[in-house]
Design a protein around this motif. Sequence first.
Motif, PDB file in Angstrom:
ATOM      1  N   UNK B   5      44.640  35.135  30.155  1.00 33.07           N
ATOM      2  CA  UNK B   5      43.596  35.858  29.436  1.00 33.07           C
ATOM      3  C   UNK B   5      42.994  36.959  30.305  1.00 33.07           C
ATOM      4  N   UNK B   6      42.922  38.157  29.737  1.00 29.66           N
ATOM      5  CA  UNK B   6      42.315  39.307  30.414  1.00 29.66           C
ATOM      6  C   UNK B   6      41.191  39.869  29.541  1.00 29.66           C
ATOM      7  N   UNK B   7      40.221  40.543  30.151  1.00 35.25           N
ATOM      8  CA  UNK B   7      39.210  41.239  29.343  1.00 35.25           C
ATOM      9  C   UNK B   7      39.857  42.399  28.607  1.00 35.25           C
ATOM     10  N   UNK B   8      39.478  42.651  27.366  1.00 37.17           N
ATOM     11  CA  UNK B   8      40.118  43.728  26.594  1.00 37.17           C
ATOM     12  C   UNK B   8      39.945  45.107  27.221  1.00 37.17           C
ATOM     13  N   UNK B   9      38.800  45.329  27.847  1.00 39.69           N
ATOM     14  CA  UNK B   9      38.541  46.662  28.386  1.00 39.69           C
ATOM     15  C   UNK B   9      37.678  46.604  29.636  1.00 39.69           C
ATOM     16  N   UNK B  10      37.870  47.595  30.477  1.00 35.79           N
ATOM     17  CA  UNK B  10      37.053  47.788  31.684  1.00 35.79           C
ATOM     18  C   UNK B  10      36.795  49.285  31.810  1.00 35.79           C
ATOM     19  N   UNK B  11      35.546  49.638  32.048  1.00 38.12           N
ATOM     20  CA  UNK B  11      35.189  51.037  32.261  1.00 38.12           C
ATOM     21  C   UNK B  11      34.747  51.244  33.703  1.00 38.12           C
ATOM     22  N   UNK B  12      35.115  52.379  34.275  1.00 40.13           N
ATOM     23  CA  UNK B  12      34.771  52.655  35.668  1.00 40.13           C
ATOM     24  C   UNK B  12      34.570  54.153  35.848  1.00 40.13           C
ATOM     25  N   UNK B  13      33.673  54.510  36.728  1.00 39.65           N
ATOM     26  CA  UNK B  13      33.448  55.922  37.042  1.00 39.65           C
ATOM     27  C   UNK B  13      34.430  56.358  38.119  1.00 39.65           C
ATOM     28  N   UNK B  14      34.830  57.614  38.107  1.00 37.21           N
ATOM     29  CA  UNK B  14      35.744  58.103  39.154  1.00 37.21           C
ATOM     30  C   UNK B  14      35.185  57.832  40.540  1.00 37.21           C
ATOM     31  N   UNK B  15      36.061  57.336  41.430  1.00 35.30           N
ATOM     32  CA  UNK B  15      35.648  57.053  42.790  1.00 35.30           C
ATOM     33  C   UNK B  15      35.091  55.653  42.991  1.00 35.30           C
ATOM     34  N   UNK B  16      34.779  54.970  41.899  1.00 38.10           N
ATOM     35  CA  UNK B  16      34.260  53.606  42.004  1.00 38.10           C
ATOM     36  C   UNK B  16      35.394  52.582  41.958  1.00 38.10           C
ATOM     37  N   UNK B  17      35.003  51.304  42.074  1.00 41.22           N
ATOM     38  CA  UNK B  17      35.990  50.222  42.103  1.00 41.22           C
ATOM     39  C   UNK B  17      36.076  49.523  40.750  1.00 41.22           C
ATOM     40  N   UNK B  18      37.299  49.328  40.291  1.00 39.14           N
ATOM     41  CA  UNK B  18      37.554  48.589  39.054  1.00 39.14           C
ATOM     42  C   UNK B  18      38.210  47.259  39.400  1.00 39.14           C
ATOM     43  N   UNK B  19      37.723  46.203  38.783  1.00 40.39           N
ATOM     44  CA  UNK B  19      38.318  44.874  38.969  1.00 40.39           C
ATOM     45  C   UNK B  19      38.731  44.311  37.619  1.00 40.39           C
ATOM     46  N   UNK B  20      39.971  43.872  37.537  1.00 38.58           N
ATOM     47  CA  UNK B  20      40.510  43.310  36.298  1.00 38.58           C
ATOM     48  C   UNK B  20      40.922  41.874  36.588  1.00 38.58           C
ATOM     49  N   UNK B  21      40.408  40.955  35.786  1.00 39.50           N
ATOM     50  CA  UNK B  21      40.718  39.553  35.999  1.00 39.50           C
ATOM     51  C   UNK B  21      41.786  39.058  35.031  1.00 39.50           C
ATOM     52  N   UNK B  22      42.467  38.008  35.465  1.00 35.83           N
ATOM     53  CA  UNK B  22      43.526  37.361  34.691  1.00 35.83           C
ATOM     54  C   UNK B  22      43.349  35.862  34.881  1.00 35.83           C
ATOM     55  N   UNK B  23      43.042  35.151  33.802  1.00 36.35           N
ATOM     56  CA  UNK B  23      42.730  33.735  33.919  1.00 36.35           C
ATOM     57  C   UNK B  23      43.794  32.866  33.272  1.00 36.35           C
ATOM     58  N   UNK B  24      44.178  31.804  33.999  1.00 41.37           N
ATOM     59  CA  UNK B  24      45.149  30.853  33.472  1.00 41.37           C
ATOM     60  C   UNK B  24      45.039  29.554  34.250  1.00 41.37           C
ATOM     61  N   UNK B  25      45.431  28.473  33.627  1.00 38.17           N
ATOM     62  CA  UNK B  25      45.321  27.166  34.240  1.00 38.17           C
ATOM     63  C   UNK B  25      46.119  27.101  35.550  1.00 38.17           C
ATOM     64  N   UNK B  26      45.418  26.832  36.650  1.00 40.09           N
ATOM     65  CA  UNK B  26      46.046  26.703  37.972  1.00 40.09           C
ATOM     66  C   UNK B  26      46.914  27.921  38.295  1.00 40.09           C
ATOM     67  N   UNK B  27      46.445  29.086  37.894  1.00 46.35           N
ATOM     68  CA  UNK B  27      47.206  30.307  38.151  1.00 46.35           C
ATOM     69  C   UNK B  27      47.434  30.518  39.648  1.00 46.35           C
TER      70      UNK B  27
END
Lengths: 122, 106
Positions: B5-27
């Motif tokens: 499972x991932x979040x549908x969307x992530x917004x970030x400003x140029x030059x900033x840090x974006x983090x995208x998560x991925x969740x799963x059982x005992x991933x």
Amino acid sequence: QVQLVESGGGVVQPGRSLRLSCAASGFTFSSHAMHWVRQAPGKGLEWVAVISYDGSKTYYADSVKGRFTISRDDSKNTLHLQMNSLRAEDTAVYYCARVVEPATIGDAFDIWGQGTMVTVSS
Amino acid sequence: SYELTQPPSVSVSPGQTASITCSGDKLGDKYACWYQQKPGQSPVLVIYHDTERPSGIPERFSGSNSGNTATLTISGTQTMDEADYYCQAWDSSTAVFGTGTKVTVL
């Protein structure tokens, strides 16, 4: 350079068959497991099938098991996907992809083809 | 069946840090990888084996994987990083893709 080129897509009626091909070049095809991955219009990626580097093992997604067959011809550096009993929900862009580590089935896909569109419609 | 499972969307400003998560059982017990896909293009591998970057992928892309969550981090995000991102792992001889995250740089 390392390249995968798919062909064989098109429009087909429900229940009919289609055979996709993927021509590999620029690397030792016979050393790598190969996969098919599809993407329905506007949707995410869905894994379809894998064949081991030596052709001895094949695995399929439940959604295509019993209808699709993956095969390879190392003499021609070509991967195939035989798709039978096609359904509307099989409509997608089909990509072939190479596994990053030779001789490994379950690994990341480092090389992808450009994809071939399959449309199942009456 | 195994799910990621991932979040549908992530917004970030140029030059900033974006983090995208991925969740799963005992991933964290499996290898995770990440793909970038821009409109009309094939996916591109950006992280494999949890933390490895393929040649040609900029250093601003990094990954981690522990417990039930894998994370793709884009440091110093550029407008060219705007794309869909998918995580992927293996379970029971089956490749599983995440639900996908659209990263918007604005």
